[in-house]
Motif scaffolding. Structure first.
Motif, short mmCIF file in Angstrom:
data_model
loop_
_atom_site.label_atom_id
_atom_site.label_comp_id
_atom_site.label_asym_id
_atom_site.label_seq_id
_atom_site.Cartn_x
_atom_site.Cartn_y
_atom_site.Cartn_z
N MET A 28 -12.51 -81.02 -22.99
CA MET A 28 -12.34 -82.44 -23.28
C MET A 28 -13.51 -82.97 -24.09
O MET A 28 -14.65 -82.67 -23.79
N LYS A 29 -13.20 -83.77 -25.07
CA LYS A 29 -14.23 -84.41 -25.86
C LYS A 29 -14.86 -85.50 -25.00
O LYS A 29 -14.22 -86.09 -24.15
N GLU A 30 -16.13 -85.81 -25.26
CA GLU A 30 -16.83 -86.66 -24.31
C GLU A 30 -17.13 -88.09 -24.73
O GLU A 30 -17.20 -88.94 -23.88
N ASN A 31 -17.36 -88.36 -26.03
CA ASN A 31 -17.77 -89.72 -26.31
C ASN A 31 -17.08 -90.34 -27.51
O ASN A 31 -16.34 -89.68 -28.24
N VAL A 32 -17.32 -91.62 -27.69
CA VAL A 32 -16.68 -92.40 -28.74
C VAL A 32 -17.03 -91.85 -30.12
O VAL A 32 -16.16 -91.79 -31.00
N LEU A 33 -18.25 -91.43 -30.32
CA LEU A 33 -18.65 -90.91 -31.63
C LEU A 33 -17.85 -89.65 -31.98
O LEU A 33 -17.48 -89.46 -33.14
N LEU A 55 -11.56 -88.87 -36.29
CA LEU A 55 -10.75 -89.77 -37.11
C LEU A 55 -11.20 -89.75 -38.56
O LEU A 55 -10.39 -89.70 -39.48
N PHE A 56 -12.50 -89.81 -38.77
CA PHE A 56 -13.04 -89.83 -40.12
C PHE A 56 -12.66 -88.57 -40.87
O PHE A 56 -12.19 -88.63 -42.00
N GLU A 57 -12.87 -87.43 -40.24
CA GLU A 57 -12.61 -86.15 -40.91
C GLU A 57 -11.11 -85.91 -41.13
O GLU A 57 -10.73 -85.29 -42.12
N ASN A 58 -10.26 -86.40 -40.24
CA ASN A 58 -8.84 -86.08 -40.32
C ASN A 58 -7.95 -87.18 -40.90
O ASN A 58 -6.84 -86.88 -41.32
N TYR A 59 -8.42 -88.41 -40.91
CA TYR A 59 -7.56 -89.49 -41.38
C TYR A 59 -8.23 -90.38 -42.42
O TYR A 59 -7.70 -90.57 -43.51
N LEU A 60 -9.36 -90.94 -42.09
CA LEU A 60 -9.99 -91.91 -42.98
C LEU A 60 -10.44 -91.28 -44.28
O LEU A 60 -10.36 -91.87 -45.34
N TYR A 61 -10.90 -90.07 -44.21
CA TYR A 61 -11.51 -89.39 -45.35
C TYR A 61 -10.50 -88.56 -46.15
O TYR A 61 -10.80 -88.08 -47.21
N ASP A 62 -9.29 -88.43 -45.64
CA ASP A 62 -8.28 -87.58 -46.26
C ASP A 62 -7.57 -88.33 -47.38
O ASP A 62 -6.70 -89.16 -47.14
N LEU A 116 -1.83 -92.58 -33.99
CA LEU A 116 -3.24 -92.15 -33.87
C LEU A 116 -3.58 -91.87 -32.41
O LEU A 116 -4.21 -90.87 -32.10
N ARG A 117 -3.17 -92.76 -31.54
CA ARG A 117 -3.45 -92.58 -30.11
C ARG A 117 -2.82 -91.27 -29.60
O ARG A 117 -3.44 -90.53 -28.86
N THR A 118 -1.60 -91.02 -30.02
CA THR A 118 -0.90 -89.79 -29.61
C THR A 118 -1.65 -88.56 -30.12
O THR A 118 -1.89 -87.61 -29.38
N GLU A 119 -2.01 -88.57 -31.40
CA GLU A 119 -2.73 -87.45 -32.00
C GLU A 119 -4.07 -87.22 -31.32
O GLU A 119 -4.45 -86.08 -31.03
N LEU A 120 -4.80 -88.30 -31.07
CA LEU A 120 -6.12 -88.17 -30.43
C LEU A 120 -5.99 -87.65 -29.00
O LEU A 120 -6.80 -86.84 -28.56
N GLY A 121 -4.96 -88.11 -28.30
CA GLY A 121 -4.72 -87.60 -26.95
C GLY A 121 -4.40 -86.11 -26.98
O GLY A 121 -4.90 -85.34 -26.16
N ILE A 138 -10.58 -93.26 -26.72
CA ILE A 138 -9.74 -93.61 -27.87
C ILE A 138 -9.75 -95.13 -28.06
O ILE A 138 -9.94 -95.62 -29.18
N ASP A 139 -9.56 -95.87 -26.97
CA ASP A 139 -9.56 -97.33 -27.05
C ASP A 139 -10.89 -97.86 -27.58
O ASP A 139 -10.92 -98.75 -28.43
N LYS A 140 -11.98 -97.30 -27.09
CA LYS A 140 -13.30 -97.74 -27.54
C LYS A 140 -13.52 -97.42 -29.02
O LYS A 140 -14.09 -98.22 -29.75
N ALA A 141 -13.05 -96.26 -29.46
CA ALA A 141 -13.23 -95.88 -30.86
C ALA A 141 -12.43 -96.80 -31.79
O ALA A 141 -12.94 -97.24 -32.83
#
Length: 158
Positions: A1-6, A12-19, A31-36, A45-48
């Motif tokens: 499991m990933k641990e923090n907001v960063l 997100l940056f590497e897979n969506y924003l930057y693509d 996005l929520r589904t993919e991140l989950g 996810i909510d915090k990010a």
């Protein structure tokens, strides 16, 4: 499991924003589904996503900020979140023209909004990269920062 907001933000940056090849912008639910599915917890996810909304709000307020020369003194909570190396790096970026006063303040605001303890230099570089990516007219500064972040990552992988 990933641990923090960063971690979520970097994903997100590497897979969506930057693509640039992404033809359709994903909606928040997908996005929520993919991140989950990638192993991130709902709370992170909510915090990010909230962090990203805060970045957009800051960008909208950027034009309202006065431009003047000043010396930036860090508050005690900022010093606790960013060590001397990180604060020195921010000063370096400003002196090198990568950040101006307004973008520096955006970086500090987004660092302080992270739900984490102390932010190390590598994490700070990612925050700077995300802030610059979202600022119009900062393409050269973003490209410089992008080279710095990704070249250092490649060096760590070898």
């Amino acid at each position: 499991m990933k641990e923090n907001v960063l971690d979520v933000l970097m994903y997100l940056f590497e897979n969506y924003l930057y693509d640039e090849d992404l033809e359709v912008e994903p909606d928040e639910d997908s996005l929520r589904t993919e991140l989950g599915a990638a192993g991130f917890r709902r709370a992170e996810i909510d915090k990010a996503l909230s962090w990203l909304e805060g970045l957009v709000d800051l960008q909208e307020d950027l034009d309202d900020q006065p431009r003047h020369q000043s010396i930036r003194l860090f508050t005690e909570p900022e010093c606790e979140k960013m060590d001397t190396e990180a604060r020195g790096f921010l000063l370096y970026l400003e002196q090198a023209g990568v950040l101006d006063q307004a973008s520096r303040e955006m970086v500090i605001d987004r660092v302080m909004a992270l739900d984490a303890g102390e932010i190390d230099l590598d994490q700070l570089k990612w925050v700077v990269l995300m802030v610059l990516f979202n600022l119009p007219g900062q393409e050269a500064a973003f490209a410089w920062m992008e080279d710095l972040v990704f070249n250092e990552m490649a060096g760590h992988l070898h």
